[in-house]
Scaffold this motif. Structure first.
Motif, PDB file in Angstrom:
ATOM      1  N   HIS A 100      27.451 -49.558 -11.639  1.00  0.00           N
ATOM      2  CA  HIS A 100      27.875 -49.148 -10.297  1.00  0.00           C
ATOM      3  C   HIS A 100      26.730 -48.472  -9.548  1.00  0.00           C
ATOM      4  N   LYS A 101      25.608 -48.257 -10.218  1.00  0.00           N
ATOM      5  CA  LYS A 101      24.457 -47.605  -9.591  1.00  0.00           C
ATOM      6  C   LYS A 101      23.473 -48.604  -8.977  1.00  0.00           C
ATOM      7  N   GLU A 102      23.790 -49.895  -9.050  1.00  0.00           N
ATOM      8  CA  GLU A 102      22.954 -50.918  -8.410  1.00  0.00           C
ATOM      9  C   GLU A 102      22.981 -50.712  -6.894  1.00  0.00           C
ATOM     10  N   ASP A 103      22.038 -51.358  -6.194  1.00  0.00           N
ATOM     11  CA  ASP A 103      22.038 -51.219  -4.736  1.00  0.00           C
ATOM     12  C   ASP A 103      23.243 -51.962  -4.138  1.00  0.00           C
ATOM     13  N   ASN A 104      23.595 -51.587  -2.917  1.00  0.00           N
ATOM     14  CA  ASN A 104      24.795 -52.118  -2.268  1.00  0.00           C
ATOM     15  C   ASN A 104      24.789 -53.638  -2.140  1.00  0.00           C
ATOM     16  N   ALA A 105      23.624 -54.245  -1.879  1.00  0.00           N
ATOM     17  CA  ALA A 105      23.545 -55.703  -1.742  1.00  0.00           C
ATOM     18  C   ALA A 105      23.904 -56.389  -3.060  1.00  0.00           C
ATOM     19  N   ALA A 106      23.398 -55.863  -4.169  1.00  0.00           N
ATOM     20  CA  ALA A 106      23.695 -56.447  -5.485  1.00  0.00           C
ATOM     21  C   ALA A 106      25.175 -56.282  -5.827  1.00  0.00           C
ATOM     22  N   LEU A 107      25.740 -55.128  -5.504  1.00  0.00           N
ATOM     23  CA  LEU A 107      27.163 -54.889  -5.779  1.00  0.00           C
ATOM     24  C   LEU A 107      28.052 -55.821  -4.960  1.00  0.00           C
ATOM     25  N   THR A 108      27.703 -55.990  -3.686  1.00  0.00           N
ATOM     26  CA  THR A 108      28.490 -56.868  -2.822  1.00  0.00           C
ATOM     27  C   THR A 108      28.393 -58.317  -3.291  1.00  0.00           C
ATOM     28  N   ALA A 109      27.202 -58.748  -3.685  1.00  0.00           N
ATOM     29  CA  ALA A 109      27.017 -60.118  -4.185  1.00  0.00           C
ATOM     30  C   ALA A 109      27.838 -60.336  -5.456  1.00  0.00           C
ATOM     31  N   TYR A 110      27.836 -59.357  -6.353  1.00  0.00           N
ATOM     32  CA  TYR A 110      28.612 -59.455  -7.597  1.00  0.00           C
ATOM     33  C   TYR A 110      30.102 -59.535  -7.272  1.00  0.00           C
ATOM     34  N   PHE A 111      30.561 -58.702  -6.351  1.00  0.00           N
ATOM     35  CA  PHE A 111      31.972 -58.684  -5.995  1.00  0.00           C
ATOM     36  C   PHE A 111      32.378 -59.994  -5.342  1.00  0.00           C
ATOM     37  N   LYS A 112      31.464 -60.599  -4.565  1.00  0.00           N
ATOM     38  CA  LYS A 112      31.731 -61.918  -3.951  1.00  0.00           C
ATOM     39  C   LYS A 112      31.956 -62.975  -5.029  1.00  0.00           C
ATOM     40  N   GLU A 113      31.240 -62.853  -6.164  1.00  0.00           N
ATOM     41  CA  GLU A 113      31.412 -63.810  -7.265  1.00  0.00           C
ATOM     42  C   GLU A 113      32.796 -63.696  -7.890  1.00  0.00           C
ATOM     43  N   ILE A 114      33.261 -62.451  -8.089  1.00  0.00           N
ATOM     44  CA  ILE A 114      34.540 -62.285  -8.777  1.00  0.00           C
ATOM     45  C   ILE A 114      35.734 -62.385  -7.838  1.00  0.00           C
ATOM     46  N   LEU A 115      35.545 -62.013  -6.566  1.00  0.00           N
ATOM     47  CA  LEU A 115      36.625 -62.043  -5.591  1.00  0.00           C
ATOM     48  C   LEU A 115      36.070 -62.537  -4.259  1.00  0.00           C
ATOM     49  N   PRO A 116      35.878 -63.869  -4.131  1.00  0.00           N
ATOM     50  CA  PRO A 116      35.210 -64.422  -2.957  1.00  0.00           C
ATOM     51  C   PRO A 116      35.886 -64.109  -1.620  1.00  0.00           C
ATOM     52  N   ASP A 117      37.189 -63.896  -1.633  1.00  0.00           N
ATOM     53  CA  ASP A 117      37.896 -63.673  -0.366  1.00  0.00           C
ATOM     54  C   ASP A 117      38.168 -62.201  -0.059  1.00  0.00           C
ATOM     55  N   PHE A 118      37.394 -61.267  -0.687  1.00  0.00           N
ATOM     56  CA  PHE A 118      37.646 -59.861  -0.367  1.00  0.00           C
ATOM     57  C   PHE A 118      37.210 -59.573   1.061  1.00  0.00           C
TER      58      PHE A 118
END
Length: 161
Positions: free
Chosen positions: A81-99
């Motif tokens: 959870h300490k990654e930068d915001n861009a990496a976190l958002t990209a990861y979240f897009k992979e698991i939940l593309p329609d968030f």
């Protein structure tokens, strides 16, 4: 164990397991260090089972989001959870593309990943799916009745009239 008894307490780090409900609140045990704390009813407490993530179609329960992460990571640790915001958002897009990117903030993504990694470290990720019997029986809600004024005060008030 499922997310029914896992709590996030505002102002307190980490996650807690609900142990005992009392008349004035409850006792919770930290998943991080195992210490027990008492929490009064005035505290802002969230059950993880009641939390949802906004999507463009509606809301997706946190339990389902965590199951998706567990499936992707094969029940292993997710990214920090300490990654930068861009990496976190990209990861979240992979698991939940329609968030919903306008309503789900990077701080929300950090919380979800931190909670997932905490549960995974304790070996609770494999048990995230609630059992049908456990879902049917929820803990009863205890209502406090208003206290009555003592009889002595009532009698004294009548004498003064």
């Amino acid at each position: 164990m499922n997310l029914e008894k896992i709590l996030a307490i505002s102002g307190k780090p980490g996650l807690y397991v609900l142990k005992v409900q009392t008349r004035t609140g409850f006792v919770a045990e930290s998943l991080i260090d195992g210490k027990k704390i008492t929490v009064n009813l005035k505290s802002n407490v969230s059950l993880l089972s009641e939390i949802s993530i906004y999507t463009y179609e509606g809301e997706k329960p946190l339990t389902e989001v965590m199951q998706i992460i567990a499936k992707k990571e094969k029940n292993g640790q997710a990214i920090s959870h300490k990654e930068d915001n861009a990496a976190l958002t990209a990861y979240f897009k992979e698991i939940l593309p329609d968030f919903d990117e306008e309503r789900v903030y990077p701080s929300d993504i950090k919380k979800v990943l931190n909670w997932y990694n905490t549960l995974q470290a304790k070996g609770l990720v494999t048990d995230l799916a609630p059992a049908p019997a456990e879902t049917a029986e929820k803990a009863p809600v205890v209502e406090e009745k208003p206290k009555k004024a003592p009889a002595a005060k009532k009698a004294k008030a009548k004498k003064e009239e």
